[in-house]
Design an enzyme around this catalytic site. Structure first.
Site, PDB file in Angstrom:
ATOM      1  N   ARG A   1       0.858  -1.182   0.000  1.00  0.00           N
ATOM      2  CA  ARG A   1       0.000   0.000   0.000  1.00  0.00           C
ATOM      3  C   ARG A   1       0.895   1.233   0.000  1.00  0.00           C
ATOM      4  O   ARG A   1       1.904   1.287   0.716  1.00  0.00           O
ATOM      5  CB  ARG A   1      -0.917   0.034   1.233  1.00  0.00           C
TER       6      ARG A   1
ATOM      7  N   ASP B   1       4.207  -0.398  -7.072  1.00  0.00           N
ATOM      8  CA  ASP B   1       2.934  -0.741  -7.708  1.00  0.00           C
ATOM      9  C   ASP B   1       1.807   0.035  -7.040  1.00  0.00           C
ATOM     10  O   ASP B   1       0.659  -0.015  -7.486  1.00  0.00           O
ATOM     11  CB  ASP B   1       2.675  -2.252  -7.582  1.00  0.00           C
TER      12      ASP B   1
ATOM     13  N   GLU C   1      -2.516   7.594  -5.018  1.00  0.00           N
ATOM     14  CA  GLU C   1      -2.900   6.944  -6.280  1.00  0.00           C
ATOM     15  C   GLU C   1      -4.398   7.062  -6.610  1.00  0.00           C
ATOM     16  O   GLU C   1      -4.789   6.951  -7.774  1.00  0.00           O
ATOM     17  CB  GLU C   1      -2.536   5.450  -6.246  1.00  0.00           C
TER      18      GLU C   1
ATOM     19  N   HIS D   1      -1.001  -0.127  -9.684  1.00  0.00           N
ATOM     20  CA  HIS D   1      -1.662  -1.054  -8.745  1.00  0.00           C
ATOM     21  C   HIS D   1      -2.219  -2.257  -9.521  1.00  0.00           C
ATOM     22  O   HIS D   1      -3.415  -2.541  -9.488  1.00  0.00           O
ATOM     23  CB  HIS D   1      -2.776  -0.338  -7.963  1.00  0.00           C
TER      24      HIS D   1
HETATM   25  P1  NAD Z   1      -1.469 -11.435   4.899  1.00  0.00           P
HETATM   26  O1  NAD Z   1      -2.508 -10.978   5.848  1.00  0.00           O
HETATM   27  O2  NAD Z   1      -1.424 -12.872   4.503  1.00  0.00           O
HETATM   28  O3  NAD Z   1      -0.021 -11.057   5.468  1.00  0.00           O
HETATM   29  C1  NAD Z   1       0.302  -9.809   5.995  1.00  0.00           C
HETATM   30  C2  NAD Z   1       1.436 -10.012   6.975  1.00  0.00           C
HETATM   31  O4  NAD Z   1       1.874  -8.729   7.410  1.00  0.00           O
HETATM   32  C3  NAD Z   1       1.027 -10.805   8.231  1.00  0.00           C
HETATM   33  O5  NAD Z   1       1.945 -11.842   8.469  1.00  0.00           O
HETATM   34  C4  NAD Z   1       1.048  -9.759   9.326  1.00  0.00           C
HETATM   35  O6  NAD Z   1       1.421 -10.314  10.584  1.00  0.00           O
HETATM   36  C5  NAD Z   1       2.115  -8.822   8.801  1.00  0.00           C
HETATM   37  N1  NAD Z   1       2.098  -7.499   9.401  1.00  0.00           N
HETATM   38  C6  NAD Z   1       1.064  -6.844   9.974  1.00  0.00           C
HETATM   39  N2  NAD Z   1       1.488  -5.629  10.399  1.00  0.00           N
HETATM   40  C7  NAD Z   1       2.815  -5.540  10.093  1.00  0.00           C
HETATM   41  C8  NAD Z   1       3.800  -4.549  10.270  1.00  0.00           C
HETATM   42  N3  NAD Z   1       3.531  -3.395  10.868  1.00  0.00           N
HETATM   43  N4  NAD Z   1       5.054  -4.799   9.821  1.00  0.00           N
HETATM   44  C9  NAD Z   1       5.346  -5.962   9.213  1.00  0.00           C
HETATM   45  N5  NAD Z   1       4.449  -6.949   9.011  1.00  0.00           N
HETATM   46  C10 NAD Z   1       3.191  -6.727   9.441  1.00  0.00           C
HETATM   47  O7  NAD Z   1      -1.599 -10.492   3.634  1.00  0.00           O
HETATM   48  P2  NAD Z   1      -1.073 -10.769   2.150  1.00  0.00           P
HETATM   49  O8  NAD Z   1      -2.126 -11.478   1.379  1.00  0.00           O
HETATM   50  O9  NAD Z   1       0.295 -11.314   2.199  1.00  0.00           O
HETATM   51  O10 NAD Z   1      -1.057  -9.269   1.577  1.00  0.00           O
HETATM   52  C11 NAD Z   1      -0.141  -8.305   2.045  1.00  0.00           C
HETATM   53  C12 NAD Z   1      -0.542  -6.947   1.517  1.00  0.00           C
HETATM   54  O11 NAD Z   1      -0.379  -6.917   0.111  1.00  0.00           O
HETATM   55  C13 NAD Z   1      -2.030  -6.600   1.718  1.00  0.00           C
HETATM   56  O12 NAD Z   1      -2.261  -6.067   2.991  1.00  0.00           O
HETATM   57  C14 NAD Z   1      -2.277  -5.595   0.634  1.00  0.00           C
HETATM   58  O13 NAD Z   1      -2.039  -4.292   1.158  1.00  0.00           O
HETATM   59  C15 NAD Z   1      -1.215  -5.908  -0.410  1.00  0.00           C
HETATM   60  N6  NAD Z   1      -1.787  -6.366  -1.680  1.00  0.00           N
HETATM   61  C16 NAD Z   1      -1.473  -5.691  -2.803  1.00  0.00           C
HETATM   62  C17 NAD Z   1      -1.987  -6.114  -4.028  1.00  0.00           C
HETATM   63  C18 NAD Z   1      -1.623  -5.422  -5.311  1.00  0.00           C
HETATM   64  O14 NAD Z   1      -2.245  -5.677  -6.345  1.00  0.00           O
HETATM   65  N7  NAD Z   1      -0.633  -4.568  -5.348  1.00  0.00           N
HETATM   66  C19 NAD Z   1      -2.833  -7.214  -4.082  1.00  0.00           C
HETATM   67  C20 NAD Z   1      -3.126  -7.893  -2.888  1.00  0.00           C
HETATM   68  C21 NAD Z   1      -2.599  -7.460  -1.692  1.00  0.00           C
END
Ligand code: NAD
Length: 346
Positions: free
Chosen positions: A230, A254, A259, A291
């Site tokens: 994000r 991304d 954005e 994105h």
């Molecule tokens: P997930 O919930 O499986 O994993 C997120 C991890 O981050 C967890 O292990 C959590 O403990 C950890 N976390 C929480 N707060 C934290 C912090 N302050 N510092 C470090 N780690 C922390 O989520 P995911 O499916 O792996 O997705 C991760 C992120 O990717 C989503 O939150 C979303 O913002 C982003 N995303 C982006 C796109 C895209 O198209 N660019 C698509 C999907 C997800």
């Protein structure tokens, strides 16, 4: 048949939801949900939203006024939702927690590989029959250290890919994966030791601008920063300064904190009133994508399938397994409760 107002919809959404037209009636609106467009939702049974739709208190109040008590997110992240306001209005917010961690992790790696080997520059040169190699030298990823922030679904796939390249992986996550062989370090350690840093954690208020001037000061000179999570995780002004001072070697984004009004649109004939973005985009060692890390056929099919499952559960009156709730957010643990509870939040 239940009627769903789909906001911020793209052509590919119409295609991926087409197999479900016998079950639901979808109205695809190109506009993002906002206080100005929320009126479009009147008369529908629920809304379906995406990453940049505005689900702040005022918009949720309006939805509730229209008798709408379900928001289906076509995404995993939910930083655009005021969960407290949703709860107060008794609006169920349901997301797609996973659709293809591979899509996002592979895109993060694509950004890293392109930046390191200057593929974006080489492509433009060779189209002009300029086969000069000056300035295109990269480095071996093999044996370099990559710091992964967030070892959830996407972070773990990214780690597998990095290990395949022979990289040394260090991680930071407040909730480490139990029984893994990951080397968890403090955030400061990760900043000081990493040649490449890739962000894979959600955006919450506590980590907004976690990559700021101070964090960048701690990093290795020439560090590569990749953000597919994000935009708000990075202070873009500090990032630009880091690039100008050559402290930061390259950046792949991304996502971008401002954005919402730019991405997913053709702005090529407009004057962009965002000087930070304009400067970032013209730097040779920055690649920005819109994105789009999720944009694979597999991910889109999974998003549609899970969203329809979420709708079936909501309208069917059963337990909504992918529901978010106010209490989780209050506990500051996005994963804390919905695995544990086996009933609706309210
Ligand atoms: P997930 O919930 O499986 O994993 C997120 C991890 O981050 C967890 O292990 C959590 O403990 C950890 N976390 C929480 N707060 C934290 C912090 N302050 N510092 C470090 N780690 C922390 O989520 P995911 O499916 O792996 O997705 C991760 C992120 O990717 C989503 O939150 C979303 O913002 C982003 N995303 C982006 C796109 C895209 O198209 N660019 C698509 C999907 C997800």
């Amino acid at each position: 048949m239940k009627r769903i107002a789909v906001f911020d919809s793209k052509k590919y959404d119409e295609s991926s939801f087409a197999p479900y037209l016998k079950q639901y009636e979808f109205a695809f609106f190109k506009d993002k949900l906002s206080l100005h467009t929320v009126i479009l939702a009147k008369g529908f049974d629920a809304v379906m939203c995406f990453v940049n739709d505005d689900l702040s208190k005022d918009v949720l109040d309006k939805l509730s006024e229209f008798g709408i008590h379900a928001v289906f997110l076509r995404c995993a992240g939910y930083n655009n939702v005021d969960l407290a306001a949703a709860y107060k209005n008794k609006i169920h917010v349901v997301r797609v927690p996973a659709y293809s961690p591979y899509a996002i992790a592979e895109h993060a790696f694509a950004l890293l590989l392109s930046l390191n080997r200057h593929i974006h520059k080489a492509y433009i040169r060779s189209r002009d029959f300029n086969f000069n190699l000056d300035g295109l030298t990269g480095f071996d990823l093999h044996e370099k250290t990559v710091g992964v922030i967030g070892t959830g679904k996407i972070g773990r796939v990214f780690i597998d890919i990095a290990k395949g390249f022979g990289m040394h992986v260090i991680c930071y996550d407040p909730y480490p994966v139990k029984d893994s062989d990951y080397e968890y370090v403090s955030l400061d350690d990760l900043y000081t030791r990493s040649d490449v840093i890739s962000l894979h954690c959600p955006l919450i208020e506590a980590n907004r601008h976690m990559i700021d001037k101070k964090a960048i000061e701690k990093m290795k000179k020439g560090v590569f920063i990749i953000n597919t999570s994000r935009g708000g995780l990075i202070d873009s002004k500090a990032l630009l300064e880091g690039l100008k001072e050559k402290k930061v070697g390259a950046v792949g984004l991304d996502v971008y904190e401002e954005e919402a009004n730019l991405f997913y649109k053709d702005n090529s004939l407009k004057i962009i009133n965002d000087d930070v973005l304009s400067l970032l985009i013209q730097l040779p060692n920055v690649i920005i994508t819109s994105h789009q890390a999720y944009l694979t056929h597999e991910a889109l099919d999974n998003i549609a399938k899970t969203t329809v499952q979420n709708m079936d559960e909501y309208f069917g009156g059963s337990f909504i397994q992918n529901e978010l709730c106010y209490h989780c957010e209050k506990n500051k643990d996005p994963q804390a409760c919905y695995h544990a509870r086996a009933k609706r939040c309210f």
